[in-house]
Structure formats: C-alpha cells, structure tokens
Write a protein that holds these residues in place. Structure first.
Motif, PDB file in Angstrom:
ATOM      1  N   UNK A   1      -4.028   1.235  -2.362  1.00  0.00           N
ATOM      2  CA  UNK A   1      -3.603  -0.160  -2.438  1.00  0.00           C
ATOM      3  C   UNK A   1      -2.848  -0.370  -3.747  1.00  0.00           C
TER       4      UNK A   1
ATOM      5  N   UNK B   1      -9.570   6.293   7.359  1.00  0.00           N
ATOM      6  CA  UNK B   1      -9.881   5.787   6.021  1.00  0.00           C
ATOM      7  C   UNK B   1     -10.795   4.571   6.112  1.00  0.00           C
TER       8      UNK B   1
ATOM      9  N   UNK C   1      -4.150  10.381  -0.155  1.00  0.00           N
ATOM     10  CA  UNK C   1      -4.583   9.320   0.733  1.00  0.00           C
ATOM     11  C   UNK C   1      -3.913   7.992   0.419  1.00  0.00           C
ATOM     12  N   UNK C   2      -4.368   6.965   1.113  1.00  0.00           N
ATOM     13  CA  UNK C   2      -3.819   5.635   0.918  1.00  0.00           C
ATOM     14  C   UNK C   2      -4.271   5.035  -0.408  1.00  0.00           C
TER      15      UNK C   2
ATOM     16  N   UNK D   1      -8.991 -12.757   7.539  1.00  0.00           N
ATOM     17  CA  UNK D   1     -10.407 -12.679   7.907  1.00  0.00           C
ATOM     18  C   UNK D   1     -11.226 -12.111   6.766  1.00  0.00           C
TER      19      UNK D   1
ATOM     20  N   UNK E   1       1.213  -3.548   9.879  1.00  0.00           N
ATOM     21  CA  UNK E   1       1.855  -2.744   8.855  1.00  0.00           C
ATOM     22  C   UNK E   1       3.313  -2.477   9.220  1.00  0.00           C
ATOM     23  N   UNK E   2       4.147  -2.348   8.202  1.00  0.00           N
ATOM     24  CA  UNK E   2       5.504  -1.887   8.428  1.00  0.00           C
ATOM     25  C   UNK E   2       5.527  -0.378   8.602  1.00  0.00           C
ATOM     26  N   UNK E   3       6.707   0.159   8.827  1.00  0.00           N
ATOM     27  CA  UNK E   3       6.846   1.595   9.069  1.00  0.00           C
ATOM     28  C   UNK E   3       6.922   2.405   7.771  1.00  0.00           C
TER      29      UNK E   3
ATOM     30  N   UNK F   1     -13.222  -4.189   0.502  1.00  0.00           N
ATOM     31  CA  UNK F   1     -12.489  -5.366   0.039  1.00  0.00           C
ATOM     32  C   UNK F   1     -13.443  -6.335  -0.628  1.00  0.00           C
TER      33      UNK F   1
ATOM     34  N   UNK G   1       0.875  -1.176   0.000  1.00  0.00           N
ATOM     35  CA  UNK G   1       0.000   0.000   0.000  1.00  0.00           C
ATOM     36  C   UNK G   1       0.908   1.220   0.000  1.00  0.00           C
TER      37      UNK G   1
ATOM     38  N   UNK H   1      -9.401   2.305   9.091  1.00  0.00           N
ATOM     39  CA  UNK H   1      -8.029   2.489   9.545  1.00  0.00           C
ATOM     40  C   UNK H   1      -7.835   3.913  10.057  1.00  0.00           C
TER      41      UNK H   1
ATOM     42  N   UNK I   1       4.197   0.903   2.029  1.00  0.00           N
ATOM     43  CA  UNK I   1       4.037   0.061   3.207  1.00  0.00           C
ATOM     44  C   UNK I   1       3.759  -1.375   2.786  1.00  0.00           C
TER      45      UNK I   1
ATOM     46  N   UNK J   1      -9.654  -9.951   4.167  1.00  0.00           N
ATOM     47  CA  UNK J   1      -9.066  -8.839   3.434  1.00  0.00           C
ATOM     48  C   UNK J   1      -8.587  -7.653   4.241  1.00  0.00           C
ATOM     49  N   UNK J   2      -8.748  -7.683   5.557  1.00  0.00           N
ATOM     50  CA  UNK J   2      -8.227  -6.564   6.336  1.00  0.00           C
ATOM     51  C   UNK J   2      -6.715  -6.696   6.480  1.00  0.00           C
ATOM     52  N   UNK J   3      -6.047  -5.562   6.633  1.00  0.00           N
ATOM     53  CA  UNK J   3      -4.594  -5.546   6.863  1.00  0.00           C
ATOM     54  C   UNK J   3      -4.358  -5.221   8.324  1.00  0.00           C
ATOM     55  N   UNK J   4      -3.938  -6.233   9.086  1.00  0.00           N
ATOM     56  CA  UNK J   4      -3.905  -6.075  10.538  1.00  0.00           C
ATOM     57  C   UNK J   4      -2.542  -5.704  11.092  1.00  0.00           C
TER      58      UNK J   4
ATOM     59  N   UNK K   1      -5.197  -0.677  11.838  1.00  0.00           N
ATOM     60  CA  UNK K   1      -6.530  -1.239  11.668  1.00  0.00           C
ATOM     61  C   UNK K   1      -7.357  -0.998  12.926  1.00  0.00           C
TER      62      UNK K   1
ATOM     63  N   UNK L   1       1.286   5.750   0.031  1.00  0.00           N
ATOM     64  CA  UNK L   1       0.665   7.043   0.273  1.00  0.00           C
ATOM     65  C   UNK L   1       1.567   8.116  -0.330  1.00  0.00           C
TER      66      UNK L   1
ATOM     67  N   UNK M   1     -13.495  -2.129   6.015  1.00  0.00           N
ATOM     68  CA  UNK M   1     -12.615  -1.958   7.158  1.00  0.00           C
ATOM     69  C   UNK M   1     -12.364  -0.474   7.388  1.00  0.00           C
TER      70      UNK M   1
END
Lengths: 119, 106
Positions: free
Chosen positions: A47, B87, A44-45, A102, A109-111, B91, A37, B36, A95, A104-107, B46, A39, B34
C-alpha cells in the motif's frame, strides 16, 4: 461498468519525478476514498497512499512519505500520484484502487502502470 | 507497527483439494482484514472483506474466518482458475498486506 484506468508510468532516472493519473468511470467518484498500491518485481503488494473523497484526509506509507503526494480532482473523476525524488526501489507496477466504503477494502482496481527507475 | 505473516508462503495442490491459508498479525485487529487474489500480469481482486464477507461475484467456495490475530482463507474445492497468489490485508490502522501465499499446481 466501474472502471479505473492508470496512465503516466515510464522510465525515469533516480532522483527524477513522475506523475501518475487514474481516470475513474461508472461510479460516483467523489463518494469513494481511493488508494494507490504497488507491486515491485518479485515482491508482494505494498500500500502506498490513501485519500478521502473530499481530499481532507491523506495517509502515506513510510517508504514514500515526503516524496509522494496523492491528490484528486472530483470534477474530472481523476486520481493522481506525484512522485518526486524517485529511487530504484520505487520500481513497480502502480495500481489505483477504489475503497469499497465498508471500512477499508479495495473493491475495484485498475490494470496498473509500470514505473521503472533506472539510470 | 503491526506485523503480518502468512503461512504457508507457497503450496502445491490439485484440483478439488481443500486449501487453507493462514494470516497472523502481531496485535489484535478485531475484524479489519481482507483477502485478495492476484494472477500473473493482472490486478488484484477482492475476495473477502471484514474477515468473512464474500465480495459480490466471488464463488462461494471461498470463505474467510477468524478474529483477533489469527485469520484463515479457505478454498473448499480448488478449481483450475484458483491457481494464483493470495494476500491478506489488515486495515485496522495504516493498511498493510501480508507477504502472500502462492498456490500452484501439484
């Protein structure tokens, strides 16, 4: 502790290439799909790309299709993004993010790693 | 392609306020949404998955609701650490983030 650490960002000229890496630790890497993902500055973010745990399924955003390639090495607990034919509009913090398994959520993240495309 | 909107795009609020952010999609995405939170210079975090499930470790003042095309993130009592950009993400098919809502101090 679950951890994702990106590397490989930097300054590159338009038309150039860059390979991002994401080192995963603290969880069973092969059991999770992964995403990239980004930015862009002031935006904004967005994907970018998805890869399943066994690398048998890959998806890309239309904005990068044909130029970027997502891959992974489960033996090395690593995720990659090969970026070719870079454009000014690819400038962003990138990122890597773990899919939560679950739906498709991204639970996690890297920095992030900054990619700047400029001449 | 599914289009997403968020409203408002920004809001100013005070500590203790109840804050509601709305996300709307151009077609039904059932429950595939979702939420965020992102603070400046930090990675996204999240908060809510599957419309209303609270991610582990997220305070219970955050809640999500909705179905079909209209979804809501509610912060029941805004805390100082909640000033950030929020945000939504669908999905249902190719992942797509909403444009974001910035919550700042009134």
């Amino acid at each position: 502790e679950v951890q994702l650490v990106e590397s490989g960002g930097g300054l590159v000229q338009p038309g150039g290439s860059l390979r991002l890496s994401c080192a995963a630790s603290g969880f069973s890497f092969s059991r999770h799909s992964m995403n990239w993902v980004r930015r862009a500055p002031g935006k904004g973010l967005e994907w970018v790309a998805y890869i399943s745990g066994r690398s048998d399924t890959k998806y890309y955003a239309d904005s990068v299709k044909g130029r970027f390639t997502i891959s992974r090495d489960n033996a090395k607990n690593s995720l990659y993004l090969q970026m070719n034919s870079l454009r000014d509009e690819d400038t962003a913090v990138y990122y890597c993010a773990r899919d939560g398994n679950r739906g498709g959520d991204s639970d996690c993240w890297g920095q992030g790693t900054l990619v700047t495309v400029s001449s | 392609d599914i289009q997403m909107t968020q409203s408002p795009s920004s809001l100013s609020a005070s500590v203790g306020d109840r804050v509601t952010i709305t996300c709307r999609t151009s077609q039904s995405i059932t429950r595939y949404i979702n939420w965020y939170q992102q603070k400046p210079g930090k990675a996204p975090k999240l908060l809510i998955y599957g419309v209303s499930s609270l991610q582990s470790g997220v305070p219970s003042r955050f809640s999500g609701s909705g179905s079909g095309t209209d979804f809501t993130l509610t912060i029941s009592s805004l805390q100082p650490e909640d000033f950030a950009t929020y945000y939504c993400q669908q999905i249902y098919n190719t992942p797509l983030f909403g444009p974001g809502t910035t919550v700042d101090i009134k």
